[in-house]
Each structure stands twice: as structure tokens, then as C-alpha cells.
Design a protein around this motif. Structure first.
Motif, mmCIF file in Angstrom:
data_model
loop_
_atom_site.group_PDB
_atom_site.id
_atom_site.type_symbol
_atom_site.label_atom_id
_atom_site.label_comp_id
_atom_site.label_asym_id
_atom_site.label_seq_id
_atom_site.Cartn_x
_atom_site.Cartn_y
_atom_site.Cartn_z
ATOM 1 N N LEU A 227 0.674 -1.375 -0.072
ATOM 2 C CA LEU A 227 0.011 0.043 -0.074
ATOM 3 C C LEU A 227 0.918 1.103 0.130
ATOM 4 C CD1 LEU A 227 -3.170 0.581 2.031
ATOM 5 C CD2 LEU A 227 -1.659 2.395 1.694
ATOM 6 N N HIS A 228 0.628 2.012 -0.765
ATOM 7 C CA HIS A 228 1.605 3.448 -1.095
ATOM 8 C C HIS A 228 0.708 4.225 -0.568
ATOM 9 C CE1 HIS A 228 4.423 2.101 -4.304
ATOM 10 N NE2 HIS A 228 4.122 1.118 -3.594
ATOM 11 N N SER A 229 1.339 5.707 -0.035
ATOM 12 C CA SER A 229 0.740 6.792 0.205
ATOM 13 C C SER A 229 1.560 7.746 -0.287
ATOM 14 C CB SER A 229 0.709 7.185 2.110
ATOM 15 O OG SER A 229 -0.647 6.509 2.568
ATOM 16 N N TRP A 230 0.925 8.678 -0.992
ATOM 17 C CA TRP A 230 1.904 9.914 -1.906
ATOM 18 C C TRP A 230 1.289 11.105 -1.292
ATOM 19 C CZ3 TRP A 230 5.832 8.961 -4.881
ATOM 20 C CH2 TRP A 230 6.309 7.559 -5.129
ATOM 21 N N TYR A 231 2.407 12.168 -1.441
ATOM 22 C CA TYR A 231 2.243 13.406 -1.508
ATOM 23 C C TYR A 231 2.909 13.954 -2.586
ATOM 24 C CZ TYR A 231 3.247 18.364 -0.691
ATOM 25 O OH TYR A 231 3.320 19.591 -0.886
ATOM 26 N N LEU A 265 -7.349 -3.794 1.285
ATOM 27 C CA LEU A 265 -6.520 -4.661 0.354
ATOM 28 C C LEU A 265 -7.287 -6.025 0.316
ATOM 29 C CD1 LEU A 265 -2.745 -4.495 1.917
ATOM 30 C CD2 LEU A 265 -3.968 -2.925 -0.054
ATOM 31 N N ASN A 266 -7.717 -6.518 1.544
ATOM 32 C CA ASN A 266 -8.258 -7.834 1.220
ATOM 33 C C ASN A 266 -9.954 -7.655 0.497
ATOM 34 O OD1 ASN A 266 -9.293 -6.241 3.615
ATOM 35 N ND2 ASN A 266 -10.457 -7.866 4.270
ATOM 36 N N MET A 304 -3.168 0.597 -3.778
ATOM 37 C CA MET A 304 -2.725 -0.654 -3.601
ATOM 38 C C MET A 304 -2.112 -1.366 -4.867
ATOM 39 S SD MET A 304 -5.572 -3.788 -2.886
ATOM 40 C CE MET A 304 -5.179 -5.414 -3.416
ATOM 41 N N VAL A 305 -0.982 -2.034 -4.535
ATOM 42 C CA VAL A 305 -0.076 -2.708 -5.411
ATOM 43 C C VAL A 305 0.038 -4.249 -5.206
ATOM 44 C CG1 VAL A 305 2.171 -2.942 -6.605
ATOM 45 C CG2 VAL A 305 1.483 -0.814 -5.680
ATOM 46 N N ASP A 306 -0.824 -5.022 -5.982
ATOM 47 C CA ASP A 306 -0.494 -6.367 -5.763
ATOM 48 C C ASP A 306 0.526 -6.942 -6.489
ATOM 49 O OD1 ASP A 306 -0.915 -9.205 -5.831
ATOM 50 O OD2 ASP A 306 -2.929 -9.284 -6.679
ATOM 51 N N ASN A 307 1.604 -7.080 -5.433
ATOM 52 C CA ASN A 307 3.010 -7.323 -5.908
ATOM 53 C C ASN A 307 2.963 -8.475 -6.910
ATOM 54 O OD1 ASN A 307 2.394 -8.270 -3.149
ATOM 55 N ND2 ASN A 307 3.990 -9.591 -3.778
ATOM 56 N N GLN A 308 2.220 -9.462 -6.640
ATOM 57 C CA GLN A 308 2.433 -10.821 -7.403
ATOM 58 C C GLN A 308 1.853 -10.627 -8.840
ATOM 59 O OE1 GLN A 308 2.352 -14.532 -4.547
ATOM 60 N NE2 GLN A 308 0.400 -13.638 -4.679
ATOM 61 N N ALA A 309 0.952 -9.528 -9.154
ATOM 62 C CA ALA A 309 0.379 -9.743 -10.455
ATOM 63 C C ALA A 309 0.930 -8.383 -11.161
ATOM 64 C CB ALA A 309 -1.181 -9.516 -10.263
ATOM 65 N N ILE A 310 1.061 -7.233 -10.569
ATOM 66 C CA ILE A 310 1.172 -6.168 -11.538
ATOM 67 C C ILE A 310 2.349 -6.104 -12.672
ATOM 68 C CG2 ILE A 310 2.852 -5.010 -9.604
ATOM 69 C CD1 ILE A 310 1.625 -2.248 -10.561
ATOM 70 N N VAL A 311 3.394 -7.025 -12.415
ATOM 71 C CA VAL A 311 4.447 -7.056 -13.464
ATOM 72 C C VAL A 311 4.057 -7.937 -14.644
ATOM 73 C CG1 VAL A 311 6.383 -6.274 -11.928
ATOM 74 C CG2 VAL A 311 5.914 -8.765 -12.147
ATOM 75 N N ILE A 312 2.989 -8.651 -14.180
ATOM 76 C CA ILE A 312 2.596 -9.718 -15.425
ATOM 77 C C ILE A 312 2.372 -8.991 -16.753
ATOM 78 C CG2 ILE A 312 1.307 -11.860 -15.926
ATOM 79 C CD1 ILE A 312 3.236 -12.008 -13.638
#
Ligand SMILES: NC(=O)C1=CN([C@@H]2O[C@H](COP(=O)(O)OP(=O)(O)OC[C@H]3O[C@@H](n4cnc5c(N)ncnc54)[C@H](OP(=O)(O)O)[C@@H]3O)[C@@H](O)[C@H]2O)C=CC1
Ligand SMILES: O=C(OP(=O)(O)O)[C@H](O)COP(=O)(O)O
Length: 349
Positions: A227-231, A265-266, A304-312
Motif C-alpha cells: 500500500l502506497h501513500s503519496w504526497y 487490500l483484502n 494498492m499494488v498487488d506485487n504478485q500480479a502487476i508486473v505480468i
């Protein structure tokens, strides 16, 4: 082994969390065929791939013993898989891809490594929306890490809309992948990454050197996703609608509404399961539209970044950039998105 005519023959080396998802995604592309998988493992993960009809290759001399000992048919060696492939996707653990690069280069085969490797291993870093064009026809590229992919996608969207000045992000990183959480990870604590900036900010500049971005990362005791929080500082005052439009212009960013119940996330993972995505994979960056605030030139948001999926999907586009005659990123991304059901138009959400 005979290749399927008019299809890119793809060899996958290392079929763990990322590799087996690449296998599944390659098999869904109309212009690709899977040559096989080379691994050193000989356990249930590899046995299940074999039952799915994947040809197995032994990635080491030891594996050429352990695979048959486990009752698995071996079609050949790593070198045989390389010979049968038009392009190799290396999804081995951090550091091994760097060693394998020499083997691929000696064989004269284009190859892709994953984000655990350094930029220099391939000399090029890939996120489809940003660097498909400069990857086209190269001998190698590196699909950047999951977090870095999300940064380039989101900041790239703001940049294309003429809004981005500089960005500072806090990254809450999942501790370990779900299937191996009994082997490591953390419990009942939070662990700040030892260096600032964490690697993802500088790494995003390997893709787009113009990005002014700094990241701080914290490892957290869960396994679902990051999970990212950005300014973000905008280069002119903007409205919330302008910012949401900028994000919505990318099919690989999914705006989600926490007020509808997708507030964590869930619940987003559960929605992906209901969509029928394999492994409940979320290929998009899922950005909360209701938790986004703009005040003049100041912008804050979470995703949210699904680490297992985003690079596919990025890996699929990288295959086309290296091994097809398709020069247009938009064409490749459309094909990939369609085959994997990516983007708001493809979903019921
Ligand atoms: N996991 C994630 O969320 C993400 C990972 N990445 C990157 O993707 C890459 C792969 O990571 P991940 O899928 O998690 O790794 P995994 O450990 O899940 O899978 C790696 C696979 O490669 C096998 N392997 C080990 N050594 C060799 C070798 N010499 N030749 C062939 N196969 C080998 C492993 O076998 P064994 O298990 O027996 O060692 C395993 O089957 C890394 O660069 C990582 O940083 C990028 C984005 C997200
Ligand atoms: O590429 C990833 O994250 P990263 O962008 O933090 O390096 C993956 O989540 C893998 O991280 P890991 O190095 O904790 O296995």
C-alpha cells in the motif's frame, strides 16, 4: 521441437510466484506460444505445471536428476529451452538472472529479467507506457519491480496530463509472499527499510529520468499486497476531477471507491476473485478515488499494488517489444489488456 508458426515462442526460466503467472499469461496471448519452463525445483509447483501440459527443462545438472527422480518428464536442458525459444523470460530469484544473462547473450537470444535484478543487467528498464518504444528490437530489458512499476504508471499519468512537479511516497511493503509466509516474513512488528530513499524512487528514474521522486519504505506484517501513500506537488493548481481524469486515462490504473466497501487490500482481492481473475490477481494499480485530496498544488492519495500480479502485463508487453514486429506500445498494451481482462471496461466493478 517445432515452433508454432507466426507465434512468438517464449521460454520461462524460474517458475515461482512471477514465472508461473507469466506462463499463464503467455498462454492467453493470441500471438505467443509457450516453449517451456526451466527450473531447479522439482516439487508440487513444478509437478502442477507438468500436469497443465507445460514442457519442463532442467535448469541445472542437479535438476536433470531431481526432476526425473520426482517422476517428471524432462524435455531437455536450459540450453535446449533457449534454442527452442525466440525470447527468454528469466523469473529466477534476485541475483540469478544477472548470472544467466551471459548464457542468453552467448546464445544470441533476447531476454527479459525481473525487478530483483539491477538496471545494468539488461541496460534498459521497462514499463510499457514509458519505455516500450526504447525497448523495441533490443536484446534485453528488465521489467522493474512491482512498486517501481506502480510509481511509473501513476506519476506517468500525472506527467502526461501536465500536472506533475514532484512526488514523495511512503511504501508499506508486504512482508513476504503468501505461499512462503511459513518460511520467513515478520510478525507483530514494522520494519523501516534501512536506507532513504528506498530503491524504488531512484529505480523509477531508470525508466523516466525526468521524474522527481523520493520513496521511503516500511515492511509490514501482512502478505496480501503493498500500500502506497503519496504526497505530490503539482505544477499548477488543479481540481480533484482533473486529477482523477488523469489517472482514469490509463487502463492500468483502476479507480476504486472505498465507500462501496472496497476499503482495504483484502476486499479488493476478494473482488478480483469474484471477477474470475486467476489467483485473484490485480494487474492494475488500484487507487482510492474517495481518499484523494487536492488543495491548490498539493495532491495526496493512496493506492494498492498487488506485487504478485502487476508486473505480468508489463512482462507480456516486454516480450512483444523484444521479439515481435509490433512497434506501437498502444497496440501491444491493447492486446495484453484484452487477453488478461485488464481495465475498467473489462471489469464489473
Ligand atoms: N514475488 C513478488 O512479489 C515479485 C517478485 N519480483 C521479482 O521477480 C523475480 C522472481 O521472484 P519470485 O517469482 O518471487 O521468485 P520465486 O522464488 O517465487 O521463484 C523463483 C523460481 O526460480 C527457481 N530457481 C532458483 N534458481 C534457479 C536457477 N538457477 N535456474 C532456474 N530456476 C531457478 C526457484 O526454485 P527454488 O524455489 O527451488 O529455489 C523458483 O521456482 C525476482 O527478480 C523478484 O525480485 C518482481 C515483482 C514482484
Ligand atoms: O519487487 C518487489 O518489491 P520492491 O519494489 O519493493 O523491490 C516484490 O514485492 C518483491 O519484493 P521482495 O524483495 O520483498 O521479495
Amino acid at each position: 521441437m517445432t515452433k508454432e508458426p507466426n507465434k512468438i515462442s517464449v521460454g520461462v526460466v524460474g517458475a515461482g510466484v512471477i514465472g508461473r503467472r507469466v506462463v499463464g499469461a503467455v498462454r492467453l496471448q493470441p500471438d505467443m506460444a509457450l516453449a517451456g519452463v526451466a527450473d531447479v525445483a522439482a516439487d508440487w509447483r513444478i509437478a502442477m505445471l507438468a500436469k497443465d501440459g507445460v514442457r519442463l527443462f532442467a535448469a541445472s545438472s542437479q535438476a536433470s536428476q531431481t526432476l526425473p527422480d520426482a517422476g517428471l518428464d524432462v524435455a531437455g536442458s536450459l540450453e535446449d529451452l533457449i534454442a527452442a525459444s525466440d525470447v527468454i523470460v528469466d523469473c529466477t530469484p534476485k541475483g540469478i538472472g544477472a548470472k544467466n544473462a551471459d548464457i542468453y547473450r552467448s546464445a544470441g537470444k533476447p531476454f527479459i529479467v525481473q525487478g530483483g535484478e539491477k538496471h545494468d543487467v539488461a541496460g534498459h528498464s521497462f514499463v510499457a507506457e514509458a519505455t516500450y518504444g526504447s525497448a523495441f528490437g533490443r536484446d534485453a530489458t528488465r521489467v522493474v519491480s512491482c512498486n517501481t512499476t506502480s510509481i511509473v504508471r501513476t506519476l506517468g499519468a500525472l506527467k502526461r496530463a501536465g500536472l506533475l512537479k514532484k512526488a514523495r511516497g511512503t511504501l508499506m511493503r508486504r512482508a513476504t509472499d503468501p505461499w512462503e509466509s511459513h518460511l520467513g516474513g515478520i510478525m507483530n512488528t514494522l520494519v523501516p527499510e534501512p536506507t532513504i530513499p528506498s530503491h524504488q524512487g531512484p529505480d523509477a528514474r531508470h525508466v523516466d529520468p525526468e521524474l522527481d521522486v523520493v520513496t521511503i519504505a516500511i515492511k509490514i506484517p501482512e502478505t496480501l499486497a503493498h500500500l502506497h501513500s503519496w504526497y505530490v506537488e503539482l505544477n499548477r493548481p488543479a481540481t480533484k476531477e482533473e486529477v482523477l481524469d488523469a489517472f482514469a486515462a490509463s487502463p492500468r490504473i483502476l479507480l476504486i471507491d472505498g465507500d462501496s466497501g472496497l476499503s482495504a487490500l483484502n476486499s479488493v482481492k476478494e473482488a478480483m476473485a469474484m471477477e474470475g481473475r486467476p489467483n485473484a490477481d490485480l494487474y492494475e494499480v488500484a487507487l482510492w478515488s474517495n481518499i484523494l485530496a487536492v488543495d491548490g498544488t498539493e495532491l495526496c492519495y493512496n493506492y494498492m499494488v498487488d506485487n504478485q500480479a502487476i508486473v505480468i502485463p508489463e512482462t507480456i508487453d516486454a516480450i512483444r517489444a523484444l521479439a515481435s514486429s509490433e512497434e506501437q506500445p498502444e497496440v501491444s498494451m491493447r492486446l495484453t489488456n484484452k487477453a488478461l481482462g485488464i481495465g475498467a471496461d473489462e471489469l464489473r466493478l
